[in-house]
Design an enzyme around this catalytic site. Sequence first.
Site, PDB file in Angstrom:
ATOM      1  N   VAL A 246       5.250   2.782  -0.678  1.00 29.74           N
ATOM      2  CA  VAL A 246       6.682   2.531  -0.810  1.00 29.74           C
ATOM      3  C   VAL A 246       7.395   3.797  -0.370  1.00 29.74           C
ATOM      4  CG1 VAL A 246       8.552   1.924  -2.376  1.00 29.74           C
ATOM      5  CG2 VAL A 246       6.266   1.022  -2.779  1.00 29.74           C
ATOM      6  N   GLY A 247       8.400   3.638   0.459  1.00 28.73           N
ATOM      7  CA  GLY A 247       9.143   4.815   0.910  1.00 28.73           C
ATOM      8  C   GLY A 247      10.627   4.536   0.910  1.00 28.73           C
ATOM      9  N   GLY A 248      11.383   5.492   1.373  1.00 26.46           N
ATOM     10  CA  GLY A 248      12.826   5.346   1.443  1.00 26.46           C
ATOM     11  C   GLY A 248      13.225   4.180   2.322  1.00 26.46           C
TER      12      GLY A 248
ATOM     13  N   ILE B 158       0.824  -1.214   0.000  1.00 21.06           N
ATOM     14  CA  ILE B 158       0.000   0.000   0.000  1.00 21.06           C
ATOM     15  C   ILE B 158       0.854   1.259   0.000  1.00 21.06           C
ATOM     16  CG2 ILE B 158      -2.095  -0.962   1.037  1.00 21.06           C
ATOM     17  CD1 ILE B 158      -1.064  -0.013   3.754  1.00 21.06           C
TER      18      ILE B 158
ATOM     19  N   GLY C  81      11.380   1.377   2.845  1.00 20.38           N
ATOM     20  CA  GLY C  81      11.018   0.075   2.291  1.00 20.38           C
ATOM     21  C   GLY C  81       9.563   0.097   1.886  1.00 20.38           C
ATOM     22  N   LYS C  82       8.974  -1.081   1.869  1.00 19.45           N
ATOM     23  CA  LYS C  82       7.583  -1.157   1.421  1.00 19.45           C
ATOM     24  C   LYS C  82       6.627  -1.296   2.595  1.00 19.45           C
ATOM     25  CE  LYS C  82       8.423  -3.032  -3.133  1.00 19.45           C
ATOM     26  NZ  LYS C  82       8.693  -4.254  -3.896  1.00 19.45           N
ATOM     27  N   VAL C  83       5.422  -0.815   2.388  1.00 20.42           N
ATOM     28  CA  VAL C  83       4.385  -0.962   3.403  1.00 20.42           C
ATOM     29  C   VAL C  83       3.294  -1.872   2.835  1.00 20.42           C
ATOM     30  CG1 VAL C  83       2.773   0.222   4.919  1.00 20.42           C
ATOM     31  CG2 VAL C  83       4.873   1.367   4.206  1.00 20.42           C
TER      32      VAL C  83
ATOM     33  N   LYS D  32       5.252  -2.401   7.776  1.00 21.88           N
ATOM     34  CA  LYS D  32       6.338  -1.682   7.106  1.00 21.88           C
ATOM     35  C   LYS D  32       7.590  -2.525   7.197  1.00 21.88           C
ATOM     36  CE  LYS D  32       8.253   2.956   7.742  1.00 21.88           C
ATOM     37  NZ  LYS D  32       7.892   4.246   8.360  1.00 21.88           N
TER      38      LYS D  32
ATOM     39  N   ASP E  66       9.681  15.634   9.032  1.00 29.51           N
ATOM     40  CA  ASP E  66       9.238  15.261   7.695  1.00 29.51           C
ATOM     41  C   ASP E  66       7.723  15.426   7.609  1.00 29.51           C
ATOM     42  OD1 ASP E  66       9.678  14.576   5.094  1.00 29.51           O
ATOM     43  OD2 ASP E  66       9.916  12.429   5.463  1.00 29.51           O
TER      44      ASP E  66
END
Length: 845
Positions: free
Chosen positions: A526-528, A524, A530-532, A546, A642
């Site tokens: 994707v970030g720095g 659901i 990793g994936k969620v 996460k 952030d």
Amino acid sequence: MQMGKLATLVLLYVVSFCSMVGTGEVQLKTVLINCGTNSSFDVDGRRWVGDLAANNNLTLSSAAAADTTAALSRNTSLGPLYGSARIFTGGLNYTFQGVQGDYFVRLHLCPFTFDHYNANGSEFSVAANGLELLSQYSVPGDIATKNPDLLSSESNGSSYLIKEFFLSISSNELVIEFLPSKGSFGFINGLELVVSEDDLFAGAITKVGGNIVNLNLSGRGMETMYRLNVGGSQIKPSQDPDLWRTWEVDTSYMTNVDAGSQMKNDSNITYASSNDSSAAPLLVYETARTMSNTQVLEKRFNMSWKLAVDPGFEYLVRLHFCELLFGQPNQRNFRIYVNNRTAADNFDIYARAGGKNKAYHQDYLDAVSSNTLWIQLGPDTATGASGTDALLNGLEIYKLSRNGNLAYVGTFNSAENKTNNPKARVLLVGIGAGIGSVLILALVATVIFLLRKRRRSEIGSKNNAPGWRPLFLHGAILNTTTNAKEAAGTKKQNGSVASMRMGKRFTVAEIRAATKNFDEKMVIGVGGFGKVYRGKIEDGTLAAIKRAHPQSQQGLTEFETEIEMLSKLRHRHLVSMIGFCEEQNEMILVYEYMANGTLRSHLFGSALPPLSWRQRLEVCIGAARGLHYLHTGADRGIIHRDVKTTNILLDEKFVAKMSDFGLSKIGPALEHTHVSTAVKGSFGYLDPEYFRRQQLTQKSDVYSFGVVLFEVICARAVINPSLPKDQINLAEWALRWQRQRSLDTIIDPRLIGQYSSESMKKFGEIAEKCLADEGRSRPTMGEVLWHLEYVLQIHEAWSRANDKESSSLTVESLKDCQAGGAEERQNPLFTDPDLAISMRQRGKR
Ligand SMILES: *[C@@H]1O[C@H](CO)[C@@H](O)[C@H](O)[C@H]1NC(C)=O
Ligand SMILES: *[C@@H]1O[C@H](CO)[C@@H](O)[C@H](O)[C@H]1NC(C)=O
Ligand SMILES: *[C@@H]1O[C@H](CO)[C@@H](O)[C@H](O)[C@H]1NC(C)=O
Ligand SMILES: *[C@@H]1O[C@H](CO)[C@@H](O)[C@H](O)[C@H]1NC(C)=O
Ligand SMILES: *[C@@H]1O[C@H](CO)[C@@H](O)[C@H](O)[C@H]1NC(C)=O
Ligand SMILES: *[C@@H]1O[C@H](CO)[C@@H](O)[C@H](O)[C@H]1NC(C)=O
Ligand SMILES: *[C@@H]1O[C@H](CO)[C@@H](O)[C@H](O)[C@H]1NC(C)=O
Ligand SMILES: *[C@@H]1O[C@H](CO)[C@@H](O)[C@H](O)[C@H]1NC(C)=O
Ligand SMILES: *[C@@H]1O[C@H](CO)[C@@H](O)[C@H](O)[C@H]1NC(C)=O
Ligand SMILES: *[C@@H]1O[C@H](CO)[C@@H](O)[C@H](O)[C@H]1NC(C)=O
Ligand SMILES: *[C@@H]1O[C@H](CO)[C@@H](O)[C@H](O)[C@H]1NC(C)=O
Ligand SMILES: CC(=O)N[C@H]1CO[C@H](CO)[C@@H](O)[C@@H]1O
């Protein structure tokens, strides 16, 4: 009486060097006494003379006749000095004539068992010319404080210690007075006096957080607590032949040894000033420690030395520096902290020492009320230096006497604990007294012991990591193999500390089951990091899972930060953590599932129905409340760092929650206005002041939040490169329109018709204030929150009047607003938002 007649034994004493003092008297430069024997020996070209050897200059008090001398006939690697001792059950004075000036006085002490004397049972006090040096002192107790292992091992010559003092003697005579505690005995193996001819501690000294004072040591004395050769190996007395000091290795005092990397000189070193030459041997300056990692969370804690000290005394902190790398100034500017207070800002060794490879030292004075002294070095990113690394070559800590007293007796004083059994009593006293007192040099008999000690202290230093990081983290992450077992254990005992603080500990198997083996369809986000994934955990609850990139170092750091932050934080407007998984190199966090995803997805770029003006206001209020809690809730506050619309998540009822604490930082300590740090965050939201000065404050979050506010009403990306140049950056563009009071022109057309211009006008003013150039002109999150609630009230009044919007507001979030609002409104300063704003504007002028 008889003893008295037996008279003062005039004993031999040999001077290594003599010189004439002003008055024509002889000044003894070095005095080396081998106690309890008449034999003398040479070590390293120096002669130790028995205190029973026949000669003059040393006077042993009459009572000494009753003393026992112990020929311990032990052969330790510690040398002949510890092969004999003087044991005394009454007072004992060693009197030296011809000593005048500054001296290092060293007491050599090595526990033993001899006859019916067991050093375990010894306890005594020592004074020098009336200055109390040690009180109710137990040598084994002191050793045990430093290394409890030793207490259970035989204390028979396996270790010794040297108590070192610095005394300014004005009377030409030094009386060292030993007095055993009642019913106990004392002992001494060796006495060493070394003159310090230079004004080793003369001159101005900076008080931490205060003014510059002159250190006047006349009538005062100092005890050497620590003398460390930072980044180098041990320096033996023979390698420091002027003053015969020992320089210990610093690693066991570092809270994180890996934080500093060692470095060596690449060319000859000289003293910055010729009168510096006795401050430390050049060997000290040949090695140094610099920061190995500039990406740590809290830079202040990058290189930290944690030193046990006696509370209630002033300490002289002497730092030895030598720039070994850079050939010009302003390449390495850093900050020095003593007990969490800034001792020096913008410290540039090159500039201060006057060049590269120049040996230089700097002194600070600090009164310490706790039993720990922290010395910390971190970069000073504010000064615009090209280099921000810190460097240290040597560290000395001296305790200054207070009212004629250097001795510290720990809190142990209770009558109950002082039993009549001398052994038990002394042992307890030893431990009690040892709590505060510190062994300056515990040198060890065997290499095996040395190694054991190092291992211990390394483990110890890990466990003693600064308190702001949860301790278990280190164990947990560094030790993945044992954790599988632990995990099973933790699962069963629900009430364990870890599970209470951290939520559930999941196994990888459980996570795989929940995410259908990390099925891409379940992703659901994707970030720095990793994936969620979306997943159903055991009881059917939906969760956001996460998973960090397996090899991501950044991931590890952020993972730790996030766990740390979330374990401290519980708030309705912060995403909460259900649990975590750290097994088989996986780093996984499990959060509550936020059904409506990110705020951004409801603003633009998706097919989702637009949020109403009221919903947008509620969301902003929720996010503001979460941030306000972050900033003010915890001890020092937390800076999110952030803030953006993708980090504001919405649950099934559109209640907003702040998420993603991977970049968060503990806010500045009270006495600091900011945290220095490398700039991190997201483009478009980044506070320009933070970017310029690299100083992070809560106001950086306020700036980002201001951008969020504009994004909420304009419903466009904060950076859109496809737009004309002056429109690319939302913050600049929207601010221009807002300043012209024509924000209406650029707002999301889908809002038109559902808002009162009054509420929009106020909303624009809040956003504008948040984007003020200087952090101090921006409102706090608390003020932002208050004004947003006010906007909602305006809107509600307007909707009631227009009966346009009925009750899309959820009952729950309304209650929430009111409760929080009432709390804020108690602040008399902000009874009226217009007044508050105009007051701030007046303040600015
Ligand atoms: C000191 O030396 C003499 C001989 O020189 C010896 O007889 C005496 O026992 C020694 N005393 C001690 C305490 O060692
Ligand atoms: C300690 O050393 C002394 C002298 O070498 C010896 O007589 C004594 O037995 C030793 N004690 C222990 C407990 O080893
Ligand atoms: C003491 O030890 C040293 C080496 O450490 C050795 O050379 C010497 O012979 C030993 N002396 C006795 C009396 O054991
Ligand atoms: C040691 O010297 C102090 C004063 O310097 C004196 O009061 C004390 O009685 C002396 N002790 C002995 C045992 O001579
Ligand atoms: C000193 O005391 C400790 C603790 O009671 C004991 O384990 C140790 O054996 C003692 N050492 C000696 C040399 O008697
Ligand atoms: C140091 O203090 C003593 C008295 O404690 C005083 O006589 C002396 O003049 C002082 N020295 C300096 C340099 O201030
Ligand atoms: C480091 O400094 C010392 C002292 O000045 C000097 O003797 C040594 O040669 C230097 N090392 C190098 C590699 O130049
Ligand atoms: C370094 O010092 C040594 C003697 O200590 C000297 O011979 C050498 O020339 C020096 N090197 C430099 C580069 O000054
Ligand atoms: C050390 O030398 C510098 C000049 O080289 C001088 O200014 C300073 O007063 C001296 N310090 C002492 C304590 O002599
Ligand atoms: C005796 O000492 C122990 C620790 O050494 C301490 O916990 C206890 O409170 C003391 N007893 C009293 C009566 O103070
Ligand atoms: C300094 O900071 C460390 C780490 O946060 C903390 O453990 C310690 O108590 C602080 N010391 C003081 C004197 O505030
Ligand atoms: C006070 C005193 O007795 N001083 C003597 C110390 O020793 C030197 C020689 O070693 C003598 O010259 C002093 O008279």
